[in-house]
Design a protein around this motif. Structure first.
Motif, PDB file in Angstrom:
ATOM      1  N   ARG A 375       0.850  -1.194   0.000  1.00  0.00           N
ATOM      2  CA  ARG A 375       0.000   0.000   0.000  1.00  0.00           C
ATOM      3  C   ARG A 375       0.883   1.240   0.000  1.00  0.00           C
ATOM      4  NH1 ARG A 375      -2.488  -2.736   5.084  1.00  0.00           N
ATOM      5  NH2 ARG A 375      -4.135  -4.058   4.248  1.00  0.00           N
ATOM      6  N   ARG A 376       0.257   2.345  -0.375  1.00  0.00           N
ATOM      7  CA  ARG A 376       1.020   3.585  -0.493  1.00  0.00           C
ATOM      8  C   ARG A 376       0.090   4.764  -0.197  1.00  0.00           C
ATOM      9  NH1 ARG A 376       5.926   4.627  -2.324  1.00  0.00           N
ATOM     10  NH2 ARG A 376       6.398   6.697  -3.196  1.00  0.00           N
ATOM     11  N   PHE A 377       0.673   5.860   0.238  1.00  0.00           N
ATOM     12  CA  PHE A 377      -0.078   7.077   0.528  1.00  0.00           C
ATOM     13  C   PHE A 377       0.257   8.141  -0.514  1.00  0.00           C
ATOM     14  CE2 PHE A 377       0.613   4.883   4.523  1.00  0.00           C
ATOM     15  CZ  PHE A 377      -0.656   4.859   5.072  1.00  0.00           C
ATOM     16  N   ALA A 378      -0.734   8.967  -0.823  1.00  0.00           N
ATOM     17  CA  ALA A 378      -0.480  10.075  -1.741  1.00  0.00           C
ATOM     18  C   ALA A 378       0.332  11.169  -1.044  1.00  0.00           C
ATOM     19  CB  ALA A 378      -1.795  10.644  -2.262  1.00  0.00           C
ATOM     20  N   LYS A 379      -0.036  11.462   0.203  1.00  0.00           N
ATOM     21  CA  LYS A 379       0.645  12.536   0.926  1.00  0.00           C
ATOM     22  C   LYS A 379       0.634  12.241   2.415  1.00  0.00           C
ATOM     23  CE  LYS A 379       0.606  17.572   1.592  1.00  0.00           C
ATOM     24  NZ  LYS A 379      -0.029  18.859   1.172  1.00  0.00           N
ATOM     25  N   ILE A 380       1.756  12.516   3.068  1.00  0.00           N
ATOM     26  CA  ILE A 380       1.860  12.386   4.514  1.00  0.00           C
ATOM     27  C   ILE A 380       2.385  13.701   5.073  1.00  0.00           C
ATOM     28  CG2 ILE A 380       3.009  11.238   6.444  1.00  0.00           C
ATOM     29  CD1 ILE A 380       3.124   8.704   4.820  1.00  0.00           C
ATOM     30  N   ARG A 381       1.687  14.217   6.072  1.00  0.00           N
ATOM     31  CA  ARG A 381       2.215  15.346   6.845  1.00  0.00           C
ATOM     32  C   ARG A 381       2.931  14.781   8.063  1.00  0.00           C
ATOM     33  NH1 ARG A 381      -2.537  17.500   4.864  1.00  0.00           N
ATOM     34  NH2 ARG A 381      -2.250  19.482   3.745  1.00  0.00           N
ATOM     35  N   TYR A 382       4.174  15.159   8.193  1.00  0.00           N
ATOM     36  CA  TYR A 382       5.004  14.589   9.271  1.00  0.00           C
ATOM     37  C   TYR A 382       5.472  15.689  10.216  1.00  0.00           C
ATOM     38  CZ  TYR A 382       9.130  12.686  11.596  1.00  0.00           C
ATOM     39  OH  TYR A 382      10.075  12.321  12.534  1.00  0.00           O
ATOM     40  N   HIS A 383       5.100  15.561  11.472  1.00  0.00           N
ATOM     41  CA  HIS A 383       5.542  16.490  12.515  1.00  0.00           C
ATOM     42  C   HIS A 383       6.844  15.987  13.115  1.00  0.00           C
ATOM     43  CE1 HIS A 383       5.613  17.539  16.924  1.00  0.00           C
ATOM     44  NE2 HIS A 383       5.659  18.732  16.362  1.00  0.00           N
ATOM     45  N   VAL A 384       7.871  16.837  13.113  1.00  0.00           N
ATOM     46  CA  VAL A 384       9.166  16.475  13.690  1.00  0.00           C
ATOM     47  C   VAL A 384       9.173  16.891  15.163  1.00  0.00           C
ATOM     48  CG1 VAL A 384      11.657  16.625  13.437  1.00  0.00           C
ATOM     49  CG2 VAL A 384      10.189  17.019  11.451  1.00  0.00           C
ATOM     50  N   PRO A 385       9.149  15.954  16.101  1.00  0.00           N
ATOM     51  CA  PRO A 385       9.136  16.322  17.516  1.00  0.00           C
ATOM     52  C   PRO A 385      10.411  17.065  17.926  1.00  0.00           C
ATOM     53  CG  PRO A 385       8.458  14.034  17.221  1.00  0.00           C
ATOM     54  CD  PRO A 385       9.007  14.497  15.907  1.00  0.00           C
ATOM     55  N   CYS A 450      -6.149   9.692   0.391  1.00  0.00           N
ATOM     56  CA  CYS A 450      -4.948   8.868   0.548  1.00  0.00           C
ATOM     57  C   CYS A 450      -3.857   9.622   1.305  1.00  0.00           C
ATOM     58  CB  CYS A 450      -4.430   8.389  -0.808  1.00  0.00           C
ATOM     59  SG  CYS A 450      -5.591   7.350  -1.696  1.00  0.00           S
ATOM     60  N   THR A 451      -4.254  10.303   2.368  1.00  0.00           N
ATOM     61  CA  THR A 451      -3.310  11.094   3.147  1.00  0.00           C
ATOM     62  C   THR A 451      -3.223  10.550   4.568  1.00  0.00           C
ATOM     63  OG1 THR A 451      -5.015  12.669   3.850  1.00  0.00           O
ATOM     64  CG2 THR A 451      -3.813  13.168   1.814  1.00  0.00           C
ATOM     65  N   LEU A 452      -2.194  11.018   5.279  1.00  0.00           N
ATOM     66  CA  LEU A 452      -1.951  10.558   6.639  1.00  0.00           C
ATOM     67  C   LEU A 452      -1.172  11.655   7.367  1.00  0.00           C
ATOM     68  CD1 LEU A 452      -2.255   7.969   8.466  1.00  0.00           C
ATOM     69  CD2 LEU A 452       0.084   7.392   7.771  1.00  0.00           C
ATOM     70  N   THR A 453      -1.363  11.754   8.685  1.00  0.00           N
ATOM     71  CA  THR A 453      -0.547  12.646   9.508  1.00  0.00           C
ATOM     72  C   THR A 453       0.223  11.794  10.509  1.00  0.00           C
ATOM     73  OG1 THR A 453      -2.447  13.016  10.971  1.00  0.00           O
ATOM     74  CG2 THR A 453      -2.009  14.686   9.298  1.00  0.00           C
ATOM     75  N   CYS A 454       1.492  12.124  10.670  1.00  0.00           N
ATOM     76  CA  CYS A 454       2.382  11.316  11.514  1.00  0.00           C
ATOM     77  C   CYS A 454       3.176  12.198  12.477  1.00  0.00           C
ATOM     78  CB  CYS A 454       3.377  10.523  10.663  1.00  0.00           C
ATOM     79  SG  CYS A 454       2.656   9.177   9.707  1.00  0.00           S
ATOM     80  N   SER A 455       3.501  11.633  13.615  1.00  0.00           N
ATOM     81  CA  SER A 455       4.455  12.217  14.554  1.00  0.00           C
ATOM     82  C   SER A 455       5.058  11.078  15.349  1.00  0.00           C
ATOM     83  CB  SER A 455       3.788  13.219  15.498  1.00  0.00           C
ATOM     84  OG  SER A 455       4.729  13.729  16.437  1.00  0.00           O
ATOM     85  N   GLY A 467      -5.395  20.662  19.031  1.00  0.00           N
ATOM     86  CA  GLY A 467      -5.339  21.965  18.384  1.00  0.00           C
ATOM     87  C   GLY A 467      -5.777  21.999  16.937  1.00  0.00           C
ATOM     88  N   SER A 468      -5.738  20.846  16.254  1.00  0.00           N
ATOM     89  CA  SER A 468      -6.038  20.866  14.813  1.00  0.00           C
ATOM     90  C   SER A 468      -7.136  19.898  14.398  1.00  0.00           C
ATOM     91  CB  SER A 468      -4.771  20.524  14.020  1.00  0.00           C
ATOM     92  OG  SER A 468      -4.439  19.151  14.157  1.00  0.00           O
ATOM     93  N   GLY A 469      -7.425  18.926  15.245  1.00  0.00           N
ATOM     94  CA  GLY A 469      -8.390  17.898  14.868  1.00  0.00           C
ATOM     95  C   GLY A 469      -7.787  16.757  14.081  1.00  0.00           C
ATOM     96  N   SER A 470      -6.481  16.841  13.760  1.00  0.00           N
ATOM     97  CA  SER A 470      -5.826  15.784  12.988  1.00  0.00           C
ATOM     98  C   SER A 470      -5.284  14.708  13.924  1.00  0.00           C
ATOM     99  CB  SER A 470      -4.671  16.373  12.164  1.00  0.00           C
ATOM    100  OG  SER A 470      -5.147  17.305  11.225  1.00  0.00           O
ATOM    101  N   SER A 471      -5.570  13.449  13.623  1.00  0.00           N
ATOM    102  CA  SER A 471      -5.079  12.326  14.417  1.00  0.00           C
ATOM    103  C   SER A 471      -3.798  11.793  13.793  1.00  0.00           C
ATOM    104  CB  SER A 471      -6.131  11.214  14.490  1.00  0.00           C
ATOM    105  OG  SER A 471      -7.285  11.673  15.171  1.00  0.00           O
ATOM    106  N   CYS A 472      -2.721  11.822  14.561  1.00  0.00           N
ATOM    107  CA  CYS A 472      -1.408  11.395  14.056  1.00  0.00           C
ATOM    108  C   CYS A 472      -1.089   9.981  14.513  1.00  0.00           C
ATOM    109  CB  CYS A 472      -0.300  12.325  14.564  1.00  0.00           C
ATOM    110  SG  CYS A 472      -0.482  14.041  14.072  1.00  0.00           S
ATOM    111  N   VAL A 473      -0.317   9.276  13.704  1.00  0.00           N
ATOM    112  CA  VAL A 473       0.215   7.977  14.086  1.00  0.00           C
ATOM    113  C   VAL A 473       1.729   8.020  13.966  1.00  0.00           C
ATOM    114  CG1 VAL A 473      -1.858   6.750  13.357  1.00  0.00           C
ATOM    115  CG2 VAL A 473       0.047   7.026  11.743  1.00  0.00           C
ATOM    116  N   HIS A 474       2.389   7.095  14.645  1.00  0.00           N
ATOM    117  CA  HIS A 474       3.838   6.982  14.539  1.00  0.00           C
ATOM    118  C   HIS A 474       4.205   6.508  13.133  1.00  0.00           C
ATOM    119  CE1 HIS A 474       7.940   5.627  15.336  1.00  0.00           C
ATOM    120  NE2 HIS A 474       7.890   6.230  16.509  1.00  0.00           N
TER     121      HIS A 474
END
Length: 500
Positions: A375-385, A450-455, A467-474
């Motif tokens: 599987r693959r994602f179109a776009k991932i937003r990645y938060h750098v801790p 096909c997007t994902l948010t990560c931290s 603060g944003s409503g976005s659920s992040c995963v590792h």
């Protein structure tokens, strides 16, 4: 080569109040002169404001007591205004003074009371970003280590006053997690019940609006006890590469993963074993001690670190690397452990500890990380801790996510969380202000697919959701999903199949 005392608790000077005050005055004066770090937390603006206000008071009082100085300055200004403009200098500018510059009446940190320094200390949430941005850290002769200086100040305060009740109620995350996992339904209901939250605000000083972690009946340690290893074959390294990364790891799973994000631990095991890496998890491991360190209880933090040395080092001596899926905990083992526990055994464990993403990236760089993604994602937003950035190991979460996404957008902004700091009634609103840039960067668009948010940081992810409503995963969960493992809640991942 200059060296900061940091958290080196063994030298007698560490616990000397006079030495602490002298070092605080020295470092704060450098920071007041520099002012580079005004944007990282409330400690710096407050420090600058306190000193500047005292300077203004000194000068105002002096001018009121010496009206002739103010009168002379007024005359100089009038004369300058009436005089023809001075000839222009070909090179540079000409400074004109009017007699009211009073450098001898400039305030310094030594003019601050201990209570005022307490206020500066309590606004620091130990993101530690001032350290990598400071031009005066060791080996510079100024040897500035602002975050650890504030922890040292807290440690002295704890020695004098003891640990407050609200701190005792909040800091033992492992005990809280074990207890809540026995009745997860009741625990999660309580954390969302307005009446209970009002009581918590009074007793534990937890803000009633703060989103709290979720607890699970099947914790990661319980899942691990049932897990049967499924070790797959190793992929050979790229031609010409001499592999140096160990193929056996000891997983220091952390309290957040154990009790609040067990899917992250499962994903880590699946990804590691899929790539032929043997995983062990010693049951004797305990909390890394970061919640105790953040509040200044260095003895309690060091006691937990010693237990982890005893639990993990025997595996290191058998050839295992230590991998940690939480950046605050890897920071604790890699950098704070050798200072708080100054032994050769502690140093060896610290040298063998890696952030999980850093370890997987090393494995990938040797050509040994499998690319059989389904599987693959179109776009991932990645938060750098922040605690990844402080470790100076590179942005390896981003590098790994590029393997499974068409585009990775990186957000390098502090979430404003830091352990329990953002939960406190006195700090919650400020934490949202400090995290606003991260929230704005991680907020997705409704039309995106096909997007994902990560931290990497579970607590940062919690605050980003607040603060944003976005659920992040590792990021390791994104990898596990891409490999085809059934991980996370149904429908949690919006991905697309890999096309041949």
């Amino acid at each position: 080569m200059a060296e900061a005392i940091g958290l080196k608790v063994d030298p007698p000077r560490f616990w000397d109040p006079a030495d602490l005050r002298q070092e605080t005055d020295r470092i704060f004066d450098v920071c007041h002169s520099c002012r580079l770090c005004f944007k990282f937390c409330g400690s710096f603006p407050l420090l600058f404001e306190l000193i500047d206000e005292k300077t203004e008071t000194l000068r105002r009082d002096y001018l009121e007591a010496h009206p002739e100085v103010a009168a002379a300055a007024a005359r100089r200004r009038e004369e300058a205004a009436a005089a023809p403009p001075p000839p222009e200098e070909e090179h540079g500018e000409v400074g004109v003074t009017f007699g009211d510059e009073l450098p001898e009446l400039t305030a310094h940190v030594r003019d601050l009371a201990d209570g005022e320094i307490d206020r500066v200390v309590d606004l620091c949430f130990q993101c530690k970003l001032c350290y990598p941005n400071c031009p005066y850290t060791p080996p510079h002769e100024f040897a500035i280590d602002f975050p650890r200086l504030l922890l040292r100040w807290k440690a002295h305060r704890v020695r004098r006053r003891g640990v407050p009740l609200k701190t005792r109620l909040m800091r033992d995350t492992a005990l809280i997690g074990k207890s809540a996992s026995l009745v997860p339904g009741l625990a999660n209901w309580s954390l969302r019940n307005p009446l209970v939250r009002r009581v918590m605000a009074t007793v534990a000083r937890i803000h009633p609006e703060k989103v709290m972690p979720t607890y699970y009946g099947e914790t990661f340690p319980r899942w691990w006890r049932r897990h049967r290893p499924n070790l797959e074959s190793l992929q050979p390294p790229r031609e010409g590469i001499e592999p140096a990364t160990p193929v056996k790891v000891v997983l220091f799973s952390t309290c957040v993963v154990d009790y609040n994000d067990p899917d992250c631990g499962k994903a880590a095991v699946h990804v590691l074993e899929h790539n032929g890496i043997e995983v062990v998890r010693p049951a004797q491991q305990v909390c890394c001690g970061m919640p105790f360190l953040d509040e200044g209880d260095l003895d309690a933090a060091a006691n937990r670190l010693r237990k982890n040395v005893d639990a993990l080092l025997p595996w290191v001596e058998r050839g295992h690397a230590v991998v940690v899926p939480s950046p605050s905990c890897s920071l604790m083992l890699r950098e704070e452990l050798p200072q708080l526990v100054a032994t050769e055994r502690a140093a060896r464990l610290a040298a063998s500890t890696h952030d999980l993403n850093e370890y997987l990236y090393r494995f990938a760089r040797e050509g040994r990380l499998k690319r059989d993604f389904q599987r693959r994602f179109a776009k991932i937003r990645y938060h750098v801790p922040c605690h990844i950035r402080v470790q100076n190991v590179g942005i390896r979460g981003r590098d790994l996510l590029r393997l499974v996404a068409d585009e990775v957008e990186v957000v390098q902004e502090c979430s404003g969380h830091d352990g329990t700091w953002s939960m406190h009634v006195d700090h919650f609103k400020d934490s949202l202000r400090w995290g606003k840039k991260a929230f704005d960067g991680m907020r997705g668009l409704e039309e995106e697919t096909c997007t994902l948010t990560c931290s990497d940081c579970g607590l940062a992810a919690l605050h980003i959701r607040q603060g944003s409503g976005s659920s992040c995963v590792h990021p390791v969960m994104a990898l596990a999903h891409a490999y085809g493992f059934d991980i996370g809640a149904p429908g949690q991942f919006d991905s697309k199949p890999v096309t041949p």
